[in-house]
Design a protein around this motif. Structure first.
Motif, PDB file in Angstrom:
ATOM      1  N   GLN A  54      45.327  27.696  42.779  1.00  0.00           N
ATOM      2  CA  GLN A  54      45.038  28.781  44.018  1.00  0.00           C
ATOM      3  C   GLN A  54      44.744  29.953  43.371  1.00  0.00           C
ATOM      4  N   TYR A  58      40.894  31.604  43.630  1.00  0.00           N
ATOM      5  CA  TYR A  58      40.710  33.024  44.344  1.00  0.00           C
ATOM      6  C   TYR A  58      39.739  33.763  43.409  1.00  0.00           C
ATOM      7  N   LYS A  59      39.875  33.598  42.012  1.00  0.00           N
ATOM      8  CA  LYS A  59      39.296  34.295  40.966  1.00  0.00           C
ATOM      9  C   LYS A  59      37.673  34.016  40.997  1.00  0.00           C
ATOM     10  N   ASN A  63      37.442  36.811  44.080  1.00  0.00           N
ATOM     11  CA  ASN A  63      38.541  37.337  44.828  1.00  0.00           C
ATOM     12  C   ASN A  63      38.495  37.144  46.377  1.00  0.00           C
ATOM     13  N   ARG A  64      38.227  36.152  46.931  1.00  0.00           N
ATOM     14  CA  ARG A  64      38.057  35.993  48.243  1.00  0.00           C
ATOM     15  C   ARG A  64      38.774  34.730  48.453  1.00  0.00           C
ATOM     16  N   LEU A  65      39.127  34.392  49.717  1.00  0.00           N
ATOM     17  CA  LEU A  65      39.901  33.086  50.131  1.00  0.00           C
ATOM     18  C   LEU A  65      38.908  32.150  50.642  1.00  0.00           C
ATOM     19  N   GLY A  68      39.396  28.555  48.826  1.00  0.00           N
ATOM     20  CA  GLY A  68      40.648  27.588  49.186  1.00  0.00           C
ATOM     21  C   GLY A  68      40.822  27.335  50.392  1.00  0.00           C
TER      22      GLY A  68
END
Length: 330
Positions: A54, A58-59, A63-65, A68
């Protein structure tokens, strides 16, 4: 976000109840704990992959979702397909065995709760205190490893996967062992003792503020936590069909899961209140102390369950179910 989590929770909990009920119907006798252990193993493999990937996803998505969420959507669609296939298979089995008409006569009533045996309520009470300690611990273990032992976020993500990895690897083996134990109460005591010892070890390990000095000893309690969860999950859920009448099985799984979820709701609130009192990490010892008390209460219920089933030679429902399954196997 809150609505989405609520919908996801309703679906996930119904899936747990249905899966447990289906496993108890499709597998009997010495197959039951092995099947539950194998189911646990597959679930824990997915948990291990999730915990390890996870942060990387994310990285990787800046740095967004989004990544995922997309992977989660694909997996959820896959589970829907599997659920439909399981429904079709189970319905065909019902029709071939001529059991559909029999179950339609069994109407679930609230008064059926009074028919549940003392061993069932002891198992359910033990379940509450086990899970109120285990899952909140898994929710904070990554942050605890970073703040208390100066472990990087990436390494903490891998370390927090150890309990699930142990469950994935040892689940089927422990299931076979439980199937051959003369009394299922052994697992109720052993699992609570292991997780109690896990929290005790974590409480006495000194805090480390030097990132270059890795505290490898933290691996031991995480391994113990994994074995504890494995023994409990592979031993608890297969024990419920022996503790209630088969016509009340779905209700029994539902009530146990509901009481378990009460613990899962209270546990994070208690853990958060304790940890947030001191952001430096010192309050994790207090959290471990509270978890030791919770595990101790769970162990007490396991011991009472052991004594009760031994003194009463198990309840009539337990005995009748085992005799019925023995006759089927013969």
């Amino acid at each position: 976000m809150i609505i989405s989590r609520g919908v996801f929770g309703m679906g996930g909990e119904n899936l747990i109840i249905t899966t447990s009920s289906l496993i108890s119907r499709w597998f009997k006798g010495r197959e039951l704990s092995f099947a539950s252990g194998l189911n646990l193993s597959i679930a824990r493999i997915s948990g291990t992959i999730n915990n390890s990937s996870q942060l990387l996803m994310y990285k990787a998505s800046g740095n967004r979702l989004h990544l995922g969420y997309f992977v989660g959507l694909l997996l959820t669609v896959y589970t829907v397909v599997c659920s439909v296939a399981s429904f079709v298979m189970d319905r065909k089995a019902d029709q071939s065995e001529g059991s559909m008409g029999v179950r339609e006569k069994n109407v679930v009533r609230l008064s059926d709760v009074a028919k549940f045996t003392v061993p069932y309520w002891l198992l359910t009470a033990g379940c509450f205190f086990f899970y109120i300690g285990f899952y909140p611990f898994m929710n904070v273990v990554s942050e605890m490893l970073q703040k208390r032992y100066a472990i990087s976020s990436v390494n903490a993500g891998f370390l927090m996967s150890i309990p699930y990895l142990v469950g994935a690897l040892a689940g089927p083996v422990i299931g076979v062992i439980i199937d051959r134990l003369p009394r299922s109460s052994v697992t109720a005591c052993l699992s609570n003792f292991l997780i109690l010892f896990c929290f005790l070890v974590l409480m006495i390990i000194p805090q480390n503020d030097n990132p270059g000095n890795i505290t490898y000893i933290v691996i031991l309690p995480l391994v113990l936590c994994g074995f504890s969860y494995c023994f409990y999950s592979a031993g608890l859920w297969p024990s419920i069909p022996y503790a209630v009448d088969k016509d009340l099985l779905g209700s029994a799984f539902g009530i146990t899961t509901s009481i378990q979820n009460v613990g899962l709701a209270l546990g994070p609130v208690i853990a958060s209140a304790i940890v947030n009192r001191n952001k430096s990490g010192g309050n994790y010892r207090m959290l471990n102390l509270v978890q030791i008390v919770e595990a101790g209460i769970g162990l007490s219920f396991g011991i009472v369950f052991w004594i009760y089933t031994g003194r009463k030679k198990e309840s009539s429902v337990l005995l009748e179910n085992k005799i019925e399954e023995a006759n089927k196997e013969d």
